[in-house]
Design a protein around this motif. Structure first.
Motif, short mmCIF file in Angstrom:
data_model
loop_
_atom_site.label_atom_id
_atom_site.label_comp_id
_atom_site.label_asym_id
_atom_site.label_seq_id
_atom_site.Cartn_x
_atom_site.Cartn_y
_atom_site.Cartn_z
N MET A 1 3.62 1.44 -1.54
CA MET A 1 2.92 0.18 -1.79
C MET A 1 3.17 -0.31 -3.21
O MET A 1 3.36 -1.50 -3.43
N GLU A 2 3.18 0.59 -4.18
CA GLU A 2 3.44 0.19 -5.56
C GLU A 2 4.83 -0.42 -5.68
O GLU A 2 5.00 -1.45 -6.36
N ARG B 1 5.67 -4.29 -6.77
CA ARG B 1 6.59 -4.59 -7.87
C ARG B 1 7.70 -5.53 -7.42
O ARG B 1 8.05 -6.47 -8.13
N GLU B 2 8.25 -5.29 -6.24
CA GLU B 2 9.32 -6.14 -5.72
C GLU B 2 8.81 -7.56 -5.47
O GLU B 2 9.47 -8.54 -5.80
N ALA B 3 7.62 -7.68 -4.88
CA ALA B 3 7.05 -9.01 -4.62
C ALA B 3 6.79 -9.73 -5.94
O ALA B 3 7.10 -10.93 -6.06
N ALA C 1 -5.44 -3.14 10.33
CA ALA C 1 -5.68 -4.22 11.29
C ALA C 1 -5.77 -5.56 10.57
O ALA C 1 -5.23 -6.57 11.05
N ALA C 2 -6.41 -5.61 9.41
CA ALA C 2 -6.52 -6.85 8.65
C ALA C 2 -5.15 -7.34 8.21
O ALA C 2 -4.85 -8.55 8.27
N VAL C 3 -4.29 -6.42 7.80
CA VAL C 3 -2.92 -6.79 7.40
C VAL C 3 -2.15 -7.32 8.61
O VAL C 3 -1.44 -8.33 8.53
N ALA C 4 -2.31 -6.67 9.76
CA ALA C 4 -1.62 -7.12 10.98
C ALA C 4 -2.09 -8.51 11.40
O ALA C 4 -1.27 -9.34 11.83
N SER D 1 3.93 -3.91 4.15
CA SER D 1 2.64 -3.29 3.84
C SER D 1 2.09 -2.56 5.06
O SER D 1 1.60 -1.43 4.96
N ALA D 2 2.18 -3.20 6.21
CA ALA D 2 1.71 -2.57 7.44
C ALA D 2 2.51 -1.30 7.73
O ALA D 2 1.94 -0.27 8.11
#
Length: 105
Positions: free
Chosen positions: A7-8, A12-14, A67-70, A87-88
Motif C-alpha cells: 500500500m505504501e 507513493r506511485e499515485a 468492501a468499501a474499496v470495491a 488497493s483492493a
C-alpha cells in the motif's frame, strides 16, 4: 512484501503521478475518493480505536474496508480505477485470514 509495504508503494506511485500531472483528478474522481475515504474511516476508525479491539473485530473491519474499496471501484474508471483496484488487490489477503485461531487436534 507485506500488505502495508504494498500500500505504501501504491500511494507513493499515485502521489508521483499526481505531482507530475500524469494523473489529473477530475471532480468525479475527487468525489468518489472523498466518499471512499469517509467510508473507510467509518469502517476502520482510527489506529487508536483499532488497538483496543479484539483481533476478530479488527479482521471484520479490514474485510469491510475491502468492501468499501470495491464499491468505490465500481463507480470509476481510468487511473482512479487503477489505484482502487490495486488497493483492493493489496488488501485481498484479509479474505484468507481466519477470524479465530485454528484449534489443535
Amino acid at each position: 512484501m507485506d500488505m502495508g509495504t504494498d500500500m505504501e508503494g501504491l500511494v507513493r506511485e499515485a502521489e508521483r503521478l499526481i505531482r507530475e500531472q500524469v494523473w489529473v483528478l477530475s471532480l468525479d474522481d475527487r468525489t468518489v475518493a472523498a466518499q471512499a475515504t469517509a467510508d473507510l474511516l467509518a469502517t476502520v476508525g482510527t489506529p487508536e480505536s483499532q488497538q483496543s479491539l479484539p483481533a476478530v473485530d479488527r479482521l471484520e473491519h479490514l474485510r469491510e474496508a475491502l468492501a468499501a474499496v470495491a464499491i468505490a471501484l465500481a463507480h470509476v474508471h481510468g487511473r482512479l480505477a487503477w489505484f482502487l483496484g490495486a488497493s483492493a488487490t493489496a488488501l485481498t489477503p484479509v479474505l484468507h485470514w481466519r477470524a479465530m485461531p485454528t484449534r489443535a487436534s
